[in-house]
Design a protein around this motif. Structure first.
Motif, short mmCIF file in Angstrom:
data_model
loop_
_atom_site.label_atom_id
_atom_site.label_comp_id
_atom_site.label_asym_id
_atom_site.label_seq_id
_atom_site.Cartn_x
_atom_site.Cartn_y
_atom_site.Cartn_z
N ALA A 177 0.83 -1.20 0.00
CA ALA A 177 0.00 0.00 0.00
C ALA A 177 0.87 1.25 0.00
O ALA A 177 0.58 2.23 -0.71
CB ALA A 177 -0.93 -0.01 1.21
N ALA B 13 -14.49 1.56 -0.34
CA ALA B 13 -13.92 2.73 -1.00
C ALA B 13 -13.55 3.76 0.06
O ALA B 13 -14.42 4.22 0.82
CB ALA B 13 -14.90 3.32 -2.00
N VAL B 14 -12.27 4.11 0.12
CA VAL B 14 -11.76 5.12 1.05
C VAL B 14 -10.71 5.94 0.31
O VAL B 14 -10.44 5.71 -0.87
CB VAL B 14 -11.14 4.47 2.31
CG1 VAL B 14 -12.20 3.78 3.15
CG2 VAL B 14 -10.03 3.49 1.93
N LEU B 15 -10.09 6.88 0.99
CA LEU B 15 -8.99 7.62 0.39
C LEU B 15 -7.79 6.69 0.19
O LEU B 15 -7.56 5.80 1.02
CB LEU B 15 -8.59 8.80 1.27
CG LEU B 15 -9.62 9.93 1.41
CD1 LEU B 15 -9.13 10.95 2.42
CD2 LEU B 15 -9.88 10.59 0.06
N PRO B 16 -7.03 6.87 -0.89
CA PRO B 16 -5.87 5.99 -1.11
C PRO B 16 -4.92 5.93 0.08
O PRO B 16 -4.36 4.86 0.38
CB PRO B 16 -5.20 6.61 -2.34
CG PRO B 16 -6.31 7.27 -3.08
CD PRO B 16 -7.23 7.80 -2.02
N ARG C 100 -14.26 6.71 8.13
CA ARG C 100 -13.23 7.37 7.33
C ARG C 100 -13.83 8.21 6.19
O ARG C 100 -13.11 8.69 5.32
CB ARG C 100 -12.28 6.32 6.75
CG ARG C 100 -11.57 5.49 7.81
CD ARG C 100 -10.77 4.35 7.19
NE ARG C 100 -10.17 3.51 8.21
CZ ARG C 100 -9.04 3.77 8.84
NH1 ARG C 100 -8.36 4.87 8.53
NH2 ARG C 100 -8.57 2.96 9.77
N GLY D 21 -15.79 6.97 3.92
CA GLY D 21 -15.90 6.12 2.74
C GLY D 21 -17.18 5.31 2.73
O GLY D 21 -18.18 5.68 3.36
N GLN E 211 -5.61 5.86 3.07
CA GLN E 211 -6.20 5.10 4.17
C GLN E 211 -6.23 3.60 3.90
O GLN E 211 -6.61 2.82 4.78
CB GLN E 211 -7.63 5.59 4.44
CG GLN E 211 -7.72 7.05 4.86
CD GLN E 211 -9.15 7.53 4.95
OE1 GLN E 211 -10.04 7.00 4.29
NE2 GLN E 211 -9.39 8.55 5.75
N VAL E 212 -5.85 3.19 2.69
CA VAL E 212 -5.99 1.79 2.31
C VAL E 212 -5.17 0.87 3.21
O VAL E 212 -5.63 -0.21 3.61
CB VAL E 212 -5.61 1.59 0.83
CG1 VAL E 212 -5.51 0.11 0.50
CG2 VAL E 212 -6.65 2.24 -0.07
N GLY F 200 -8.00 3.75 -3.91
CA GLY F 200 -8.75 3.60 -2.67
C GLY F 200 -9.94 2.67 -2.78
O GLY F 200 -10.82 2.69 -1.92
#
Length: 431
Positions: free
Chosen positions: A229, A313-316, A379, A381, A318-319, A346
């Motif tokens: 990541a 689906a989240v911010l990249p 988050r 997402g 936060q992956v 993400g």
């Protein structure tokens, strides 16, 4: 006719259109254990529009269908009067090679479309799961995409026009055949991801891309997913332009694909391999048949029907934390978890289930889904259940809370489909 029996619906359809445009539904036509009364297979757009007019007037619940590769997505429909298939509608591909655009029938398979476009060295750069079977209409209706989303985007990014049949029997057009089209509301993009709940797409116009002459893939391996990541984030901040950055777990790997000219593909692949080494990640380059095999394996893993598949689906940035959380949730509930997807965007898919010879309890699956969903929501997402183990399909909301968007969704549904016949109850909030 909302309370009409299935037999009455089938008889009315047969009397109106006869065979083969109308036929009795068989076991293969069932959708999540719901058997429709009749399968409608129009051969022209006017016939499809007439079928919609009839269904709307008699309040017959309709499920649009292309190849059927995504019918299990979303909520189990509470009622299905008719399946309306688009695969027999006549239509040719209108390819404007000089403008890099093409208008294609909704019932055409993506594989067939790209085979035709390849004669001019062009393609529609979408690679969803089951791309060899998926139809254009289904891909647009679900806004489905694949690894190449990293470079080319989703159907919503590529569509520039659409033709559709409305529930009152009218047909309509939106957008146009040129890339720079800004007049009016963008109804074509509105239909992307609508799951056929607003109208039935009959044709769609896309901007195309030149077919790349060469491809190289870097396979980067690590003991855990977290370093991969971090590597994906480093790639995003580099001058490299990969067509795909995909995560695989068990074993943990990062797949980096470069599609361009021969010289540029080799150069970028070498630079990516060096970047992997700088981050302490082992990497190797594959091409040709070996490369094709790597990507087939990756797509097959995502397309597998076993277990429950959750799209997070989240911010990249936060992956990495989301991957660690998914592993802890799986361990807590004695489940196995495999993760794959568009890590640099993400968007990751978590497939959760029991071991090879055991079946997960409904309670553990529900608890794991809730934990993944709560973590994504915290988050900012989302977490959507794409496919679910039959043991819990009737008690798990695949969409979850969609927040403030729900009133707008309901207003759009009421305007396009006031009787609620299209994919009734399939979408968020029972839309």
């Amino acid at each position: 006719m909302a309370s009409s029996s299935l037999d009455t619906i089938a008889q009315a359809a047969h009397a109106r259109w006869g065979t083969p445009a109308s036929r009795a539904a068989g076991p293969a036509d069932a959708i999540l254990d719901q058997l429709p009364a009749v399968v409608l297979e129009p051969t022209t757009v006017p016939m499809l529009a007439d079928m919609l007019r009839w269904a709307n007037a008699d309040k017959v619940a309709v499920v649009p269908r292309g190849a059927g590769t995504k019918l299990t997505w979303g909520r189990t429909p509470p009622r299905i009067g008719a399946v309306l298939a688009t695969t027999r509608i006549d239509g040719s591909i209108d390819h404007c090679a000089g403008d890099l655009t093409a208008t294609v029938p909704a019932g055409a398979r993506l594989e067939e479309v790209n085979a035709a476009l390849a004669r001019e060295g062009q393609w529609l750069p979408l690679d969803p799961r089951l791309a060899d079977r998926a139809t254009i209409g289904g891909i647009v209706a679900t806004n489905d995409s694949g690894p190449r989303r990293q470079k080319h985007g989703t159907p919503r990014d590529l569509i520039i026009g659409a033709e559709m049949a409305l529930v009152d029997g009218r047909t309509a057009k939106a957008g146009g055949r040129v890339v720079k089209n800004v007049a009016g509301y963008d109804l074509a993009r509105l239909l992307c991801g609508s799951f056929g709940a607003l109208a039935i797409i009959t044709r769609a116009t896309f901007k195309l891309a030149p077919r790349p002459p060469a491809s190289r893939t870097i396979v980067a391996s690590a003991p855990q997913a977290r370093p991969l990541a971090d590597l994906a984030l480093a790639l995003l901040s580099s001058p490299l332009t990969p067509a795909a950055i995909e995560l695989q777990s068990r074993p943990d790997r990062l797949l980096l694909r470069f599609e361009t000219t021969e010289a540029a593909a080799n150069q970028q692949a070498a630079a990516a391999e060096a970047l992997c080494g700088a981050h302490g990640v082992d990497a190797s380059m594959v091409s040709g048949d070996a490369e094709a095999a790597v990507w087939r394996e990756h797509q097959a893993d995502l397309s597998s029907a076993d277990g429950t598949l959750v799209r997070v689906a989240v911010l990249p940035a936060q992956v990495g934390d989301v991957l660690g959380h998914a592993e802890r949730v799986a361990a807590q509930h004695a489940l196995e978890c495999r993760v794959a997807g568009r890590i640099a965007l993400g968007v990751v898919y978590a497939r959760i289930g029991a071991g090879e010879h055991t079946r997960p309890s409904p309670e553990s699956l529900r608890a794991a889904i809730d934990a993944l969903r709560q973590n994504a929501w915290a988050r900012g997402g989302s977490a959507v259940v794409v496919s679910v183990d039959p043991a819990i399909g009737h008690v798990v909301d695949p969409w979850g809370d969609v927040g403030d968007a729900l009133p707008l969704m309901r207003a759009l549904k009421a305007r396009f489909d006031p009787n609620g016949i299209l994919n009734a109850g399939h979408g968020p909030g029972n839309i």
